[in-house]
Write a protein that holds these residues in place. Structure first.
Motif, PDB file in Angstrom:
ATOM      1  N   CYS A   1       1.565 -20.558  -9.670  1.00  0.00           N
ATOM      2  CA  CYS A   1       2.091 -20.673  -9.685  1.00  0.00           C
ATOM      3  C   CYS A   1       3.249 -20.501 -11.483  1.00  0.00           C
ATOM      4  CB  CYS A   1       2.575 -22.058  -9.623  1.00  0.00           C
ATOM      5  SG  CYS A   1       1.280 -23.532 -11.292  1.00  0.00           S
ATOM      6  N   TYR A   2       4.412 -20.612 -11.063  1.00  0.00           N
ATOM      7  CA  TYR A   2       5.728 -19.777 -12.460  1.00  0.00           C
ATOM      8  C   TYR A   2       5.573 -21.578 -13.517  1.00  0.00           C
ATOM      9  CZ  TYR A   2       9.171 -22.844  -9.915  1.00  0.00           C
ATOM     10  OH  TYR A   2       9.770 -23.541  -9.135  1.00  0.00           O
TER      11      TYR A   2
ATOM     12  N   GLN B   1       6.887 -25.005 -12.158  1.00  0.00           N
ATOM     13  CA  GLN B   1       6.122 -25.622 -11.353  1.00  0.00           C
ATOM     14  C   GLN B   1       5.614 -26.318 -11.920  1.00  0.00           C
ATOM     15  OE1 GLN B   1       5.253 -22.809  -8.415  1.00  0.00           O
ATOM     16  NE2 GLN B   1       5.820 -24.704  -6.585  1.00  0.00           N
TER      17      GLN B   1
ATOM     18  N   GLN C   1       5.614 -29.084 -13.431  1.00  0.00           N
ATOM     19  CA  GLN C   1       5.835 -30.589 -12.148  1.00  0.00           C
ATOM     20  C   GLN C   1       5.000 -30.760 -11.922  1.00  0.00           C
ATOM     21  OE1 GLN C   1       9.404 -32.134 -13.326  1.00  0.00           O
ATOM     22  NE2 GLN C   1       9.316 -32.281 -11.439  1.00  0.00           N
TER      23      GLN C   1
END
Length: 112
Positions: free
Chosen positions: A80-81, A84, A87
């Protein structure tokens, strides 16, 4: 998207719980409660529709990031980046706090 907000004290408790859980040691009532909360949080994490093995990697990288204070940049492949990932990390911390009983009912409904 829900906001998974924890105040400073809640964040410190959650981070301490994860750091202590990552070490093998004497199991106090706090550590037992923390380990159970972490196990539940790992199961309840919502990382979208991804393969189970990818989901496990993401969740373990989040755990590793908190337990050892490692930023996203030093974790290797997280699937995931950066934004993200953080989060997801906030969500994971919120779920641990919720499972430990740190979040009141009003905040449970709104997600923070």
């Amino acid at each position: 998207m829900k906001r998974f907000f924890l105040d400073y004290n809640e964040r410190q408790i959650v981070h301490a719980a994860v750091r202590l859980d990552s070490r093998s040691g004497k199991a106090s009532p706090f550590l037992k409660r923390a380990a159970e909360a972490i196990r539940k949080a790992k199961g309840d994490m919502d990382v979208g529709e991804v393969a189970p093995d990818v989901r496990n990697v993401i969740v373990e990288k989040i755990y590793q990031s908190i337990a050892y204070g490692q930023p996203w940049e030093h974790l290797g492949e997280t699937y995931c980046y950066r934004g993200q990932f953080y989060q997801f990390r906030k969500q994971f911390c919120f779920l641990i706090a919720d499972n430990m009983g740190l979040i009141d009912a009003r905040r449970q409904q709104s997600g923070g």
